[in-house]
Design an enzyme around this catalytic site. Structure first.
Site, PDB file in Angstrom:
ATOM      1  N   HIS A 183     -11.693 138.940 -33.669  1.00 17.51           N
ATOM      2  CA  HIS A 183     -10.958 137.886 -34.386  1.00 17.51           C
ATOM      3  C   HIS A 183     -11.793 136.866 -34.909  1.00 17.51           C
ATOM      4  O   HIS A 183     -12.329 136.080 -34.014  1.00 17.51           O
ATOM      5  CB  HIS A 183      -9.815 137.446 -33.675  1.00 17.51           C
ATOM      6  CG  HIS A 183      -8.816 136.520 -34.418  1.00 17.51           C
ATOM      7  ND1 HIS A 183      -7.800 137.198 -35.105  1.00 17.51           N
ATOM      8  CD2 HIS A 183      -8.768 135.083 -34.607  1.00 17.51           C
ATOM      9  CE1 HIS A 183      -7.239 136.165 -35.739  1.00 17.51           C
ATOM     10  NE2 HIS A 183      -7.483 134.871 -35.299  1.00 17.51           N
TER      11      HIS A 183
ATOM     12  N   ASP B  34      -1.076 134.915 -31.890  1.00 20.38           N
ATOM     13  CA  ASP B  34      -2.215 133.965 -31.878  1.00 20.38           C
ATOM     14  C   ASP B  34      -1.963 132.899 -31.229  1.00 20.38           C
ATOM     15  O   ASP B  34      -1.217 131.863 -31.944  1.00 20.38           O
ATOM     16  CB  ASP B  34      -2.952 134.060 -33.140  1.00 20.38           C
ATOM     17  CG  ASP B  34      -4.414 133.465 -33.136  1.00 20.38           C
ATOM     18  OD1 ASP B  34      -4.717 132.917 -32.180  1.00 20.38           O
ATOM     19  OD2 ASP B  34      -4.852 133.420 -34.250  1.00 20.38           O
ATOM     20  N   GLY B  35      -2.476 132.541 -30.134  1.00 21.03           N
ATOM     21  CA  GLY B  35      -2.349 130.896 -29.660  1.00 21.03           C
ATOM     22  C   GLY B  35      -1.827 130.997 -28.032  1.00 21.03           C
ATOM     23  O   GLY B  35      -0.997 131.263 -27.873  1.00 21.03           O
ATOM     24  N   GLY B  36      -2.771 130.702 -27.285  1.00 17.19           N
ATOM     25  CA  GLY B  36      -2.256 130.679 -25.876  1.00 17.19           C
ATOM     26  C   GLY B  36      -2.150 132.072 -25.183  1.00 17.19           C
ATOM     27  O   GLY B  36      -1.416 131.956 -24.122  1.00 17.19           O
TER      28      GLY B  36
ATOM     29  N   SER C 127     -10.867 136.194 -29.888  1.00 16.82           N
ATOM     30  CA  SER C 127     -11.113 135.426 -30.756  1.00 16.82           C
ATOM     31  C   SER C 127     -12.545 134.729 -30.603  1.00 16.82           C
ATOM     32  O   SER C 127     -12.891 134.422 -29.204  1.00 16.82           O
ATOM     33  CB  SER C 127     -10.217 134.326 -30.770  1.00 16.82           C
ATOM     34  OG  SER C 127     -10.651 133.147 -31.705  1.00 16.82           O
TER      35      SER C 127
ATOM     36  N   GLY D 171      -8.912 126.068 -30.485  1.00 12.14           N
ATOM     37  CA  GLY D 171      -8.582 126.984 -29.515  1.00 12.14           C
ATOM     38  C   GLY D 171      -8.044 126.241 -28.045  1.00 12.14           C
ATOM     39  O   GLY D 171      -8.152 124.954 -28.151  1.00 12.14           O
ATOM     40  N   GLY D 172      -7.821 127.045 -27.281  1.00 10.57           N
ATOM     41  CA  GLY D 172      -7.489 126.404 -25.921  1.00 10.57           C
ATOM     42  C   GLY D 172      -6.032 125.846 -25.644  1.00 10.57           C
ATOM     43  O   GLY D 172      -5.864 124.983 -24.644  1.00 10.57           O
TER      44      GLY D 172
ATOM     45  N   GLY E  73      -5.553 125.552 -35.308  1.00  9.67           N
ATOM     46  CA  GLY E  73      -6.604 124.469 -35.882  1.00  9.67           C
ATOM     47  C   GLY E  73      -7.549 124.337 -34.571  1.00  9.67           C
ATOM     48  O   GLY E  73      -8.854 124.318 -34.853  1.00  9.67           O
TER      49      GLY E  73
ATOM     50  N   MET F  53      -7.473 130.159 -42.249  1.00  7.96           N
ATOM     51  CA  MET F  53      -6.739 128.916 -42.133  1.00  7.96           C
ATOM     52  C   MET F  53      -7.420 127.868 -43.129  1.00  7.96           C
ATOM     53  O   MET F  53      -7.900 127.136 -42.739  1.00  7.96           O
ATOM     54  CB  MET F  53      -6.728 128.338 -40.462  1.00  7.96           C
ATOM     55  CG  MET F  53      -5.857 129.587 -39.717  1.00  7.96           C
ATOM     56  SD  MET F  53      -6.199 128.897 -37.894  1.00  7.96           S
ATOM     57  CE  MET F  53      -7.464 130.007 -37.513  1.00  7.96           C
TER      58      MET F  53
ATOM     59  N   ASP G 256     -11.907 133.041 -36.967  1.00 10.87           N
ATOM     60  CA  ASP G 256     -10.973 132.145 -37.585  1.00 10.87           C
ATOM     61  C   ASP G 256     -12.004 131.274 -38.270  1.00 10.87           C
ATOM     62  O   ASP G 256     -12.910 130.550 -38.070  1.00 10.87           O
ATOM     63  CB  ASP G 256     -10.512 131.198 -36.284  1.00 10.87           C
ATOM     64  CG  ASP G 256      -9.652 131.703 -35.349  1.00 10.87           C
ATOM     65  OD1 ASP G 256      -8.573 132.185 -35.855  1.00 10.87           O
ATOM     66  OD2 ASP G 256      -9.859 131.904 -34.132  1.00 10.87           O
TER      67      ASP G 256
ATOM     68  N   MET H 181     -11.862 128.208 -40.978  1.00  4.55           N
ATOM     69  CA  MET H 181     -11.056 126.970 -40.899  1.00  4.55           C
ATOM     70  C   MET H 181     -11.966 125.992 -41.852  1.00  4.55           C
ATOM     71  O   MET H 181     -13.146 125.992 -41.686  1.00  4.55           O
ATOM     72  CB  MET H 181     -10.829 126.388 -39.573  1.00  4.55           C
ATOM     73  CG  MET H 181     -10.260 127.061 -38.377  1.00  4.55           C
ATOM     74  SD  MET H 181      -9.918 126.169 -37.010  1.00  4.55           S
ATOM     75  CE  MET H 181      -9.328 127.459 -36.006  1.00  4.55           C
TER      76      MET H 181
ATOM     77  N   HIS I 181      -8.860 135.825 -40.087  1.00  4.39           N
ATOM     78  CA  HIS I 181      -7.893 135.086 -40.191  1.00  4.39           C
ATOM     79  C   HIS I 181      -7.957 133.536 -40.916  1.00  4.39           C
ATOM     80  O   HIS I 181      -9.056 132.609 -40.461  1.00  4.39           O
ATOM     81  CB  HIS I 181      -7.351 134.650 -38.811  1.00  4.39           C
ATOM     82  CG  HIS I 181      -6.070 133.605 -38.628  1.00  4.39           C
ATOM     83  ND1 HIS I 181      -5.784 132.876 -37.396  1.00  4.39           N
ATOM     84  CD2 HIS I 181      -5.356 133.370 -39.686  1.00  4.39           C
ATOM     85  CE1 HIS I 181      -4.549 132.364 -37.690  1.00  4.39           C
ATOM     86  NE2 HIS I 181      -4.379 132.442 -39.015  1.00  4.39           N
TER      87      HIS I 181
ATOM     88  N   MET J 121       2.054 132.625 -35.193  1.00  8.87           N
ATOM     89  CA  MET J 121       1.279 131.599 -34.536  1.00  8.87           C
ATOM     90  C   MET J 121       2.004 131.261 -33.441  1.00  8.87           C
ATOM     91  O   MET J 121       3.268 130.881 -33.609  1.00  8.87           O
ATOM     92  CB  MET J 121       0.935 130.497 -35.436  1.00  8.87           C
ATOM     93  CG  MET J 121      -0.384 131.042 -36.400  1.00  8.87           C
ATOM     94  SD  MET J 121      -1.740 131.423 -35.869  1.00  8.87           S
ATOM     95  CE  MET J 121      -2.372 130.140 -35.003  1.00  8.87           C
TER      96      MET J 121
END
Length: 220
Positions: free
Chosen positions: A32, A174-176, A8, A143-144, A141, A67, A34, A36, A65, A136
């Site tokens: 990837h 997706d996420g962490g 990402s 990253g990190g 919303g 969002m 994002d 938003m 992706h 998800m």
């Protein structure tokens, strides 16, 4: 299941996106992106013009992706621009079947994303319309964020429903996602892994992709 890694760009340097893509071009399966809008999620990133430019700067297929609010209006344009995969959110789409079919008709893979609080069982009937289901593993919303372990049963349930449905549907998380969490995601049934900080926060993004792939392959 074949493991795929989709780095990402969310936490990468937006002023150097061509260079960011080049760092993983030989080892990643996807890039990837994002998108938003500061409405569906409380963050504002990039839109279609940047995606169109990025498509000219890399041979990696783009995993877009969305969002955003009103993905029914905007999603087909990303597919028409040349994105390899376009994912819309269950919580935002008002006409998901029509939109997913439009994405496919434009030549992209159709993805369907579920926020942490959205039950996968509620959308089992849509599995025939999608090429990829995205679970998800953080609130979308930013990253990190830290991986939500409570999503592991949901990943397992998603894999169960995909198996029941038949066909080739990828299961993305997706996420962490990192060296500390990718094993658990793979064991639960995921096969496509989005990783931002774990890749671009590394001194060697390409090596980070290779290491994440190896970990996931051992866990499956």
């Amino acid at each position: 299941m074949a493991v795929q890694i989709s780095p990402s760009i969310l936490t990468a340097d937006f002023a150097r996106l061509a260079d960011v893509a080049a760092k993983v071009a030989d080892v990643a399966d996807w890039l990837h992106v994002d998108v938003m809008d500061n409405h569906f999620v409380p963050n504002l990133t990039i839109g279609l013009p940047v995606v169109e430019s990025l498509l000219k700067a890399t041979d990696l297929p783009l995993d877009c992706h969305l969002m955003i609010e009103d993905p029914d209006r905007w999603a087909p344009a990303y597919a028409e621009a040349g994105a390899g995969s376009v994912t819309i959110h269950a919580e935002a789409a008002k006409a998901p079947v029509r939109t997913l079919r439009q994405i496919r008709s434009a030549g992209a893979r159709a993805g369907f994303a579920l926020n942490p609080g959205t039950a996968v069982q509620d959308y089992e009937d849509l599995l025939g319309e999608i090429d990829m289901l995205l679970v998800m593993t953080v609130e979308p919303g930013f990253g990190g964020q830290s991986f939500l372990d409570i999503m592991l049963p949901k990943i397992r349930k998603a894999r169960e429903l995909i198996g029941k449905h038949g066909g080739e549907i990828w299961l993305q998380v997706d996420g962490g996602v990192s060296a500390k969490t990718i094993d658990r995601c793979a064991e639960a049934g995921a096969d496509v892994f989005v990783a931002g900080n774990a890749v671009y926060g590394s001194d060697d993004p390409a090596r980070a992709v290779q290491d994440l792939r190896a970990q996931a392959e051992r866990a499956i």
